[in-house]
Motif scaffolding. Structure first.
Motif, PDB file in Angstrom:
ATOM      1  N   LEU A  30       6.054  -2.720 -11.859  1.00 15.50           N
ATOM      2  CA  LEU A  30       5.554  -3.208 -10.583  1.00 15.50           C
ATOM      3  C   LEU A  30       6.665  -3.949  -9.854  1.00 15.50           C
ATOM      4  O   LEU A  30       7.303  -4.843 -10.415  1.00 15.50           O
ATOM      5  N   ARG A  31       6.905  -3.562  -8.605  1.00 14.10           N
ATOM      6  CA  ARG A  31       7.870  -4.240  -7.747  1.00 14.10           C
ATOM      7  C   ARG A  31       7.128  -4.912  -6.604  1.00 14.10           C
ATOM      8  O   ARG A  31       6.173  -4.350  -6.062  1.00 14.10           O
ATOM      9  N   GLY A 141      -2.184 -16.804   7.607  1.00 14.49           N
ATOM     10  CA  GLY A 141      -1.407 -16.370   8.755  1.00 14.49           C
ATOM     11  C   GLY A 141      -1.302 -14.857   8.802  1.00 14.49           C
ATOM     12  O   GLY A 141      -2.274 -14.142   8.575  1.00 14.49           O
ATOM     13  N   LYS A 142      -0.102 -14.342   9.056  1.00 11.58           N
ATOM     14  CA  LYS A 142       0.145 -12.909   9.082  1.00 11.58           C
ATOM     15  C   LYS A 142       0.874 -12.448   7.823  1.00 11.58           C
ATOM     16  O   LYS A 142       1.421 -11.343   7.795  1.00 11.58           O
ATOM     17  N   SER A 143       0.859 -13.273   6.806  1.00 11.31           N
ATOM     18  CA  SER A 143       1.603 -12.949   5.587  1.00 11.31           C
ATOM     19  C   SER A 143       0.892 -11.870   4.775  1.00 11.31           C
ATOM     20  O   SER A 143      -0.334 -11.807   4.717  1.00 11.31           O
ATOM     21  N   SER A 144       1.679 -11.005   4.169  1.00  9.99           N
ATOM     22  CA  SER A 144       1.136  -9.926   3.341  1.00  9.99           C
ATOM     23  C   SER A 144       2.034  -9.717   2.132  1.00  9.99           C
ATOM     24  O   SER A 144       3.190 -10.157   2.106  1.00  9.99           O
ATOM     25  N   ILE A 145       1.502  -9.047   1.144  1.00  6.37           N
ATOM     26  CA  ILE A 145       2.247  -8.732  -0.067  1.00  6.37           C
ATOM     27  C   ILE A 145       2.137  -7.238  -0.337  1.00  6.37           C
ATOM     28  O   ILE A 145       1.066  -6.640  -0.142  1.00  6.37           O
ATOM     29  N   THR A 146       3.230  -6.647  -0.769  1.00  6.48           N
ATOM     30  CA  THR A 146       3.269  -5.225  -1.094  1.00  6.48           C
ATOM     31  C   THR A 146       3.675  -5.063  -2.554  1.00  6.48           C
ATOM     32  O   THR A 146       4.674  -5.642  -2.984  1.00  6.48           O
ATOM     33  N   VAL A 147       2.890  -4.297  -3.286  1.00  3.55           N
ATOM     34  CA  VAL A 147       3.201  -4.027  -4.689  1.00  3.55           C
ATOM     35  C   VAL A 147       3.354  -2.515  -4.857  1.00  3.55           C
ATOM     36  O   VAL A 147       2.479  -1.748  -4.445  1.00  3.55           O
ATOM     37  N   THR A 148       4.456  -2.107  -5.436  1.00  4.74           N
ATOM     38  CA  THR A 148       4.724  -0.693  -5.679  1.00  4.74           C
ATOM     39  C   THR A 148       4.723  -0.434  -7.181  1.00  4.74           C
ATOM     40  O   THR A 148       5.314  -1.194  -7.950  1.00  4.74           O
ATOM     41  N   TYR A 468       6.367  11.769  -1.321  1.00  7.48           N
ATOM     42  CA  TYR A 468       5.363  10.905  -0.739  1.00  7.48           C
ATOM     43  C   TYR A 468       5.671  10.637   0.725  1.00  7.48           C
ATOM     44  O   TYR A 468       6.807  10.684   1.154  1.00  7.48           O
ATOM     45  N   GLU A 469       4.672  10.306   1.448  1.00  5.68           N
ATOM     46  CA  GLU A 469       4.879   9.938   2.840  1.00  5.68           C
ATOM     47  C   GLU A 469       5.701   8.658   2.924  1.00  5.68           C
ATOM     48  O   GLU A 469       5.774   7.883   2.002  1.00  5.68           O
ATOM     49  N   SER A 470       6.329   8.445   4.048  1.00  6.35           N
ATOM     50  CA  SER A 470       7.253   7.321   4.173  1.00  6.35           C
ATOM     51  C   SER A 470       6.569   5.979   3.946  1.00  6.35           C
ATOM     52  O   SER A 470       7.200   5.013   3.551  1.00  6.35           O
ATOM     53  N   THR A 471       5.269   5.925   4.144  1.00  5.56           N
ATOM     54  CA  THR A 471       4.566   4.661   3.925  1.00  5.56           C
ATOM     55  C   THR A 471       4.500   4.297   2.469  1.00  5.56           C
ATOM     56  O   THR A 471       4.119   3.198   2.109  1.00  5.56           O
ATOM     57  N   ARG A 472       4.875   5.214   1.584  1.00  5.44           N
ATOM     58  CA  ARG A 472       4.816   4.915   0.165  1.00  5.44           C
ATOM     59  C   ARG A 472       6.191   4.523  -0.399  1.00  5.44           C
ATOM     60  O   ARG A 472       6.328   4.381  -1.585  1.00  5.44           O
ATOM     61  N   THR A 473       7.202   4.391   0.452  1.00  2.00           N
ATOM     62  CA  THR A 473       8.465   3.868  -0.035  1.00  2.00           C
ATOM     63  C   THR A 473       8.309   2.383  -0.251  1.00  2.00           C
ATOM     64  O   THR A 473       7.367   1.770   0.216  1.00  2.00           O
ATOM     65  N   PHE A 474       9.286   1.781  -0.936  1.00  3.73           N
ATOM     66  CA  PHE A 474       9.089   0.406  -1.383  1.00  3.73           C
ATOM     67  C   PHE A 474       9.137  -0.605  -0.248  1.00  3.73           C
ATOM     68  O   PHE A 474       8.489  -1.620  -0.282  1.00  3.73           O
ATOM     69  N   SER A 475       9.938  -0.340   0.767  1.00  2.56           N
ATOM     70  CA  SER A 475      10.109  -1.334   1.820  1.00  2.56           C
ATOM     71  C   SER A 475       8.764  -1.700   2.426  1.00  2.56           C
ATOM     72  O   SER A 475       7.989  -0.833   2.793  1.00  2.56           O
ATOM     73  N   PRO A 476       8.447  -2.991   2.527  1.00  4.26           N
ATOM     74  CA  PRO A 476       7.137  -3.410   2.997  1.00  4.26           C
ATOM     75  C   PRO A 476       6.982  -3.203   4.504  1.00  4.26           C
ATOM     76  O   PRO A 476       7.947  -3.074   5.215  1.00  4.26           O
TER      77      PRO A 476
END
Length: 476
Positions: A30-31, A141-148, A468-476
């Motif tokens: 998990l990243r 706020g507008k904070s979010s977290i992305t886990v790959t 995978y579609e570009s939305t599935r790359t790691f960059s949040p």
């Protein structure tokens, strides 16, 4: 009130799912990255760190934590969480974001920036999961977290990498550089995916970073959708649903055995269905408007769209259906197997053939179309599908054991053997005194191997990350 009672029954069944020991099926990397972290004050940006926790017996326990990245509102952490992944269990995770001030590694309430909760299955099935951070039940706020997630194979090989640099340029006359290194993978479509980010070496023009291991199998990972279809036995042998002795009796607050089995298996499978819509069918009942017997009717009575929203949707459709039908018979399951096999056959002839069907049959009795059922299973063994049969009640399930094929090779009436074992039968009575999660473990443990066996036999490889579609790359 009616909807509230349905929700209570669903939650009662769901709450009984817990952790049990089972062999590790695979490991997952998990990243983690965050975006839009609010500054605690106007003079400085936060020094974020993510703490990973896992739930066990209702309590949260820390698994690991990332490094601290100084002065960053959108950090991409180099720390990789390596966790054991059990396909047949609900593994609940919590990602907590903290602001760790310099010289302090403790976690204080004042430094808590927000958290996100999910299941490991949700991350693995989506490959990349982005959610808002919550603080005291509200969005932070507008904070979010992305886990790959990257699922590792059992025979994964690793290479250890070490990096250093010499004679870096000074940032200015008064201070040296604070260097770090980012390693990216170049995908086939030209996009980049972050593989590793080293620690920051403070005030150093010739840094030596810590060595780290990278999996050689990071380029590809399986991405076969599993679609769950449910079939429920509405034959008269279950008993009148208005009678408390009936297997279909709807108690105001307690789930019956059909609901317990449905939730235990469905809660796991729903994480691997991309749209979380589940077709639900019934068999063995007289149905409106003409009250003729049917062995493959839609539980929501919409034959053009038998799908229900989530497992709770299946539960509600089941409860709404019971007062409108008349339990009848016989117990024929070949028609529903053939219906799902038809969908699997269509999928098999598509270009990608990436969808795999799981048919969950909940039944209370001896089947009456054994020959046709054997024929249907032999045919289905050539298709991307598995059949899970849960026996509810105390009937004689000898025929079900034959269909399971663990004690021998199942053959059609004409003598044709199954191409591969696709049936798993479990009597629910064996789990009456165990956690329903034990039922999910038992019926689903063979599914991963059945999926792999099918695609290996067809020579269909898992999708690569670049597919995978570009939305599935790691960059949040």
């Amino acid at each position: 009130l009616k909807k509230s009672l349905m929700s209570n029954i669903y939650e009662s069944a769901e709450a009984t799912l817990g952790f049990i020991s089972s062999p590790c099926l695979t490991k997952v990397e998990l990243r983690v990255a965050c975006r839009g972290i609010s500054d605690r004050d106007a003079l400085s940006k936060p020094d974020p760190c993510v703490v990973l926790k896992m739930q066990s017996h209702g309590q949260w326990f820390e698994v690991d934590r990332t490094e601290v990245i100084r002065s960053s509102s959108s950090p991409v952490f180099s720390k990789i969480f390596l966790v054991d992944y059990y396909f047949e269990e609900v593994q609940r995770l919590r990602f907590e974001l903290h602001d760790i001030s310099s010289g302090n590694n403790g976690l204080r309430d004042a430094d808590f920036l927000g958290a996100m909760e999910c299941t490991l299955g949700q991350i693995v099935s989506q490959r990349k999961l982005t959610k808002a951070l919550l603080k005291q039940g509200n969005t932070a706020g507008k904070s979010s977290i992305t886990v790959t997630a990257e699922e590792l194979s059992g025979n994964d090989d690793y290479v250890e990498l070490s990096f250093s640099a010499r004679k870096l340029d000074d940032k200015d006359f008064f201070s040296k550089s604070d260097p770090f290194l980012e390693i990216f993978r170049i995908n086939d479509d030209g996009t980049e995916s972050l593989v590793h980010r080293t620690e920051t070496v403070m005030n150093n023009l010739s840094p030596v970073w810590k060595s780290f291991k990278v999996s050689l199998n990071t380029l590809c990972s399986g991405d076969h959708d599993r679609e769950l279809k449910v079939a429920i036995d509405f034959t008269a042998s279950n008993g009148d649903p208005r009678n408390s002795c009936s297997l279909h009796y709807i108690h105001p607050y307690q789930p019956n055995e059909y609901l317990k089995a449905l939730v235990a298996v469905g809660e796991i499978c729903q994480d691997y269905d991309s749209d979380k819509m589940f077709p639900a069918f019934g068999f063995g009942a007289l149905i409106p408007p003409d009250f003729k017997v049917s062995h493959d009717f839609a539980v929501n009575f919409d034959e053009d769209n038998p799908e229900c929203a989530g497992i709770q949707g299946v539960v509600e459709a089941y409860q709404n259906c019971l007062p409108k039908i008349q339990l009848y018979g016989p117990t024929n399951i070949a028609p529903i197997i053939q219906k799902v096999a038809s969908s699997a056959s269509e999928e098999m002839h598509t270009k990608e053939a990436m969808e795999y069907f799981i048919l969950l049959i909940l039944t209370d009795g001896v089947i009456t179309d054994m020959a046709d059922t054997r024929e249907a299973i032999v045919h289905a063994s050539h298709l991307p599908m598995s059949v899970i049969i849960v026996g509810v009640g105390n009937a004689d399930f000898t025929d079900m054991q034959i269909l399971d094929g663990d004690d021998g090779i199942l053959r059609s009436p004409k003598g044709e053997p199954v191409l591969r074992d696709i049936v798993q039968f479990v009597p629910f009575k064996d789990f009456k005194h165990a956690s329903p999660a034990a039922l999910a473990k038992s019926v689903l443990a063979e599914v991963p191997n059945q999926v792999v066996d099918y695609y290996n036999a067809k020579g269909i490889k898992p999708k690569c990350m670049s597919d995978y579609e570009s939305t599935r790359t790691f960059s949040p």
